[in-house]
Motif scaffolding. Sequence first.
Motif, PDB file in Angstrom:
ATOM      1  N   SER A 180       0.823  -1.210   0.000  1.00  0.00           N
ATOM      2  CA  SER A 180       0.000   0.000   0.000  1.00  0.00           C
ATOM      3  C   SER A 180       0.855   1.257   0.000  1.00  0.00           C
ATOM      4  CB  SER A 180      -0.921   0.001   1.224  1.00  0.00           C
ATOM      5  OG  SER A 180      -1.840  -1.061   1.161  1.00  0.00           O
ATOM      6  N   LEU A 181       1.949   1.223   0.790  1.00  0.00           N
ATOM      7  CA  LEU A 181       2.830   2.386   0.831  1.00  0.00           C
ATOM      8  C   LEU A 181       3.473   2.627  -0.523  1.00  0.00           C
ATOM      9  CD1 LEU A 181       4.541   1.824   4.291  1.00  0.00           C
ATOM     10  CD2 LEU A 181       2.888   3.600   3.699  1.00  0.00           C
ATOM     11  N   LYS A 182       3.825   1.551  -1.189  1.00  0.00           N
ATOM     12  CA  LYS A 182       4.493   1.671  -2.477  1.00  0.00           C
ATOM     13  C   LYS A 182       3.528   2.167  -3.555  1.00  0.00           C
ATOM     14  CE  LYS A 182       7.220  -1.057  -5.768  1.00  0.00           C
ATOM     15  NZ  LYS A 182       7.801  -2.392  -6.036  1.00  0.00           N
ATOM     16  N   SER A 183       2.323   1.611  -3.604  1.00  0.00           N
ATOM     17  CA  SER A 183       1.373   1.933  -4.665  1.00  0.00           C
ATOM     18  C   SER A 183       0.428   3.068  -4.289  1.00  0.00           C
ATOM     19  CB  SER A 183       0.523   0.707  -5.008  1.00  0.00           C
ATOM     20  OG  SER A 183      -0.310   0.357  -3.913  1.00  0.00           O
ATOM     21  N   ARG A 184       0.397   3.440  -2.978  1.00  0.00           N
ATOM     22  CA  ARG A 184      -0.555   4.419  -2.454  1.00  0.00           C
ATOM     23  C   ARG A 184      -1.991   3.958  -2.680  1.00  0.00           C
ATOM     24  NH1 ARG A 184       1.522   8.769  -0.520  1.00  0.00           N
ATOM     25  NH2 ARG A 184      -0.455   9.897  -0.572  1.00  0.00           N
TER      26      ARG A 184
ATOM     27  N   VAL B 282     -12.512   0.015   0.136  1.00  0.00           N
ATOM     28  CA  VAL B 282     -13.511   1.035  -0.162  1.00  0.00           C
ATOM     29  C   VAL B 282     -14.461   1.099   1.029  1.00  0.00           C
ATOM     30  CG1 VAL B 282     -15.519   1.574  -1.592  1.00  0.00           C
ATOM     31  CG2 VAL B 282     -13.384   0.868  -2.674  1.00  0.00           C
ATOM     32  N   ALA B 283     -14.886   2.294   1.410  1.00  0.00           N
ATOM     33  CA  ALA B 283     -15.809   2.462   2.532  1.00  0.00           C
ATOM     34  C   ALA B 283     -17.228   2.701   2.038  1.00  0.00           C
ATOM     35  CB  ALA B 283     -15.361   3.624   3.413  1.00  0.00           C
ATOM     36  N   PHE B 284     -18.186   2.232   2.834  1.00  0.00           N
ATOM     37  CA  PHE B 284     -19.607   2.511   2.600  1.00  0.00           C
ATOM     38  C   PHE B 284     -20.162   3.089   3.889  1.00  0.00           C
ATOM     39  CE2 PHE B 284     -24.088   0.524   2.130  1.00  0.00           C
ATOM     40  CZ  PHE B 284     -24.592   1.722   1.624  1.00  0.00           C
ATOM     41  N   ALA B 285     -20.565   4.363   3.843  1.00  0.00           N
ATOM     42  CA  ALA B 285     -21.119   5.036   5.016  1.00  0.00           C
ATOM     43  C   ALA B 285     -22.620   5.214   4.833  1.00  0.00           C
ATOM     44  CB  ALA B 285     -20.452   6.403   5.212  1.00  0.00           C
ATOM     45  N   MET B 286     -23.390   4.686   5.786  1.00  0.00           N
ATOM     46  CA  MET B 286     -24.851   4.728   5.701  1.00  0.00           C
ATOM     47  C   MET B 286     -25.416   5.221   7.024  1.00  0.00           C
ATOM     48  SD  MET B 286     -25.068   0.647   6.052  1.00  0.00           S
ATOM     49  CE  MET B 286     -23.289   0.645   5.850  1.00  0.00           C
ATOM     50  N   ALA B 287     -26.667   5.645   7.009  1.00  0.00           N
ATOM     51  CA  ALA B 287     -27.272   6.204   8.213  1.00  0.00           C
ATOM     52  C   ALA B 287     -27.584   5.139   9.261  1.00  0.00           C
ATOM     53  CB  ALA B 287     -28.542   6.966   7.851  1.00  0.00           C
ATOM     54  N   ASP B 288     -28.024   3.957   8.831  1.00  0.00           N
ATOM     55  CA  ASP B 288     -28.509   2.951   9.780  1.00  0.00           C
ATOM     56  C   ASP B 288     -28.273   1.571   9.199  1.00  0.00           C
ATOM     57  OD1 ASP B 288     -29.830   1.380  11.620  1.00  0.00           O
ATOM     58  OD2 ASP B 288     -31.841   2.001  10.995  1.00  0.00           O
TER      59      ASP B 288
ATOM     60  N   LEU C 177     -17.410  -4.876  -5.784  1.00  0.00           N
ATOM     61  CA  LEU C 177     -16.085  -4.465  -5.345  1.00  0.00           C
ATOM     62  C   LEU C 177     -15.168  -5.663  -5.118  1.00  0.00           C
ATOM     63  CD1 LEU C 177     -17.105  -1.656  -2.844  1.00  0.00           C
ATOM     64  CD2 LEU C 177     -16.170  -1.386  -5.137  1.00  0.00           C
ATOM     65  N   LYS C 178     -15.718  -6.740  -4.567  1.00  0.00           N
ATOM     66  CA  LYS C 178     -14.899  -7.927  -4.314  1.00  0.00           C
ATOM     67  C   LYS C 178     -14.345  -8.491  -5.608  1.00  0.00           C
ATOM     68  CE  LYS C 178     -15.016 -12.420  -1.985  1.00  0.00           C
ATOM     69  NZ  LYS C 178     -15.869 -13.374  -1.220  1.00  0.00           N
ATOM     70  N   ALA C 179     -15.171  -8.510  -6.648  1.00  0.00           N
ATOM     71  CA  ALA C 179     -14.712  -9.029  -7.937  1.00  0.00           C
ATOM     72  C   ALA C 179     -13.572  -8.192  -8.505  1.00  0.00           C
ATOM     73  CB  ALA C 179     -15.877  -9.062  -8.927  1.00  0.00           C
ATOM     74  N   ALA C 180     -13.503  -6.925  -8.105  1.00  0.00           N
ATOM     75  CA  ALA C 180     -12.440  -6.036  -8.589  1.00  0.00           C
ATOM     76  C   ALA C 180     -11.242  -6.007  -7.636  1.00  0.00           C
ATOM     77  CB  ALA C 180     -12.986  -4.630  -8.777  1.00  0.00           C
ATOM     78  N   GLY C 181     -11.290  -6.825  -6.583  1.00  0.00           N
ATOM     79  CA  GLY C 181     -10.153  -6.917  -5.673  1.00  0.00           C
ATOM     80  C   GLY C 181     -10.178  -5.947  -4.507  1.00  0.00           C
ATOM     81  N   TYR C 182     -11.352  -5.417  -4.163  1.00  0.00           N
ATOM     82  CA  TYR C 182     -11.453  -4.458  -3.064  1.00  0.00           C
ATOM     83  C   TYR C 182     -12.202  -5.057  -1.872  1.00  0.00           C
ATOM     84  CZ  TYR C 182      -9.854  -0.754  -6.168  1.00  0.00           C
ATOM     85  OH  TYR C 182      -9.098   0.013  -7.015  1.00  0.00           O
ATOM     86  N   ARG C 183     -11.730  -4.721  -0.678  1.00  0.00           N
ATOM     87  CA  ARG C 183     -12.461  -5.042   0.550  1.00  0.00           C
ATOM     88  C   ARG C 183     -13.381  -3.881   0.894  1.00  0.00           C
ATOM     89  NH1 ARG C 183      -7.177  -6.500   1.388  1.00  0.00           N
ATOM     90  NH2 ARG C 183      -6.748  -4.437   2.259  1.00  0.00           N
ATOM     91  N   LEU C 184     -14.453  -4.174   1.631  1.00  0.00           N
ATOM     92  CA  LEU C 184     -15.432  -3.146   1.968  1.00  0.00           C
ATOM     93  C   LEU C 184     -15.393  -2.860   3.461  1.00  0.00           C
ATOM     94  CD1 LEU C 184     -17.611  -1.386   0.662  1.00  0.00           C
ATOM     95  CD2 LEU C 184     -19.281  -3.161   1.221  1.00  0.00           C
TER      96      LEU C 184
ATOM     97  N   ARG D 265      -5.979   8.391   3.630  1.00  0.00           N
ATOM     98  CA  ARG D 265      -5.776   7.306   2.664  1.00  0.00           C
ATOM     99  C   ARG D 265      -6.017   5.925   3.280  1.00  0.00           C
ATOM    100  NH1 ARG D 265      -5.524   9.090  -2.532  1.00  0.00           N
ATOM    101  NH2 ARG D 265      -4.696   7.020  -2.971  1.00  0.00           N
ATOM    102  N   TYR D 266      -6.992   5.816   4.186  1.00  0.00           N
ATOM    103  CA  TYR D 266      -7.275   4.489   4.736  1.00  0.00           C
ATOM    104  C   TYR D 266      -8.143   3.671   3.791  1.00  0.00           C
ATOM    105  CZ  TYR D 266     -12.161   5.292   6.100  1.00  0.00           C
ATOM    106  OH  TYR D 266     -13.515   5.513   6.078  1.00  0.00           O
ATOM    107  N   VAL D 267      -8.766   4.361   2.814  1.00  0.00           N
ATOM    108  CA  VAL D 267      -9.502   3.678   1.751  1.00  0.00           C
ATOM    109  C   VAL D 267      -9.182   4.379   0.435  1.00  0.00           C
ATOM    110  CG1 VAL D 267     -11.416   2.806   3.173  1.00  0.00           C
ATOM    111  CG2 VAL D 267     -11.553   5.109   2.165  1.00  0.00           C
ATOM    112  N   ASP D 268      -9.480   3.680  -0.655  1.00  0.00           N
ATOM    113  CA  ASP D 268      -9.242   4.262  -1.975  1.00  0.00           C
ATOM    114  C   ASP D 268     -10.451   5.034  -2.493  1.00  0.00           C
ATOM    115  OD1 ASP D 268      -6.742   3.084  -1.971  1.00  0.00           O
ATOM    116  OD2 ASP D 268      -7.451   1.253  -2.950  1.00  0.00           O
TER     117      ASP D 268
END
Length: 352
Positions: free
Chosen positions: A60-64, A69-75, A92-99, A121-124
């Motif tokens: 992550s440090l090398k590639s930044r 990816v984050a998902f922010a919702m009300a409830d 997102l999982k199919a593209a290699g991202y954690r949620l 930069r804790y998420v992309d």
Amino acid sequence: MEGTPLGDGPTINTIAERAGVSIASVSRVLNGLPTRRETERKVLAAAEELGYVRNAVARSLKSRRTHQVAFAMADIGNPAYLAMLREIQPVLKAAGYRLVLHSTDAVVADEIDVLHSLGERYVDGLIMSPLRVTDAHLESLAAARTPVVVIGSVPEGTRADNVRADSRTGVRLAVDHLHALGRRRIAMVNGPLDTVPGAARGAAYREALEELGLPYDDDLVQIGDFYRAEGARAVAELLARVPDVDALMCANDLIALGALDVLRASGRRVPDDVAVVGMDDTDLAAASWPSLTSVSLGSAERGKAAAELLLQRLRGDDSAPRLVTVPPRLVVRASTAGNRADGPYDRKEGGV
């Protein structure tokens, strides 16, 4: 390098020695770069034999890139957000991202904090669905250092991709349906008017009555909140004030489920005495008793569209912000159509 020694454990160097290839070849394989199939096979086999662990932090440090990816919702307990989540996650999982999930309880300060934390930069990227959109939201969106997609309505010119429902048309579908059934004392049980959905659905209710030639009556409007218990409280207050209501237009399914609780407890038959319509068409609508007529606002479709828009940004698309509007549809069930809705009347109607 990306080798993580475990005590005296394996590194990228020891993998190269075991596989009989160069360190550069090992690095290419572990970083997913193109290489000869035989070389890849040797490197992966050697890594597995040695118990090598890839260092995600170093990568992550090398590639930044964090590959999160984050998902922010009300409830997080609201089924509408769960429907979005069920579509966002696999895309997102199919593209290699954690949620990463955030449940903000619709607290503006928490949502702004999530937007500000993007600078760390804790998420992309971020998908968010705020109930309220304030000037602070708009300022933070403009300053965001990573791509953001907003599910919900934002002002024109907002610097973020936007996926929204057409809840105004959805309310019109519901009120037209109730009117066609002969209902004339159609009450509205809404959430807070300072929220985006509360304001839009309240205005749409008034417009729908006017277009049908029905008078708008403040006594037929009750403001509560978008939760089942609050819906029950609001409906109880409404019925105590206006007992001759013959239909309830509820701003979401949770309010409508609270309405069914109160009507059942008071001995009023649904739909014979009072017809009830919700919004969101969540899983709970079909499972309730009686089953709930509801306006689908395409929660799943909005979640999928948001994830796909965000992926395009993460892949380098720098075009102007985009808007996707998901059309509503009315799903008729027993709470307005009686037992007939359990058969051929349990269908989708309307839409735009």
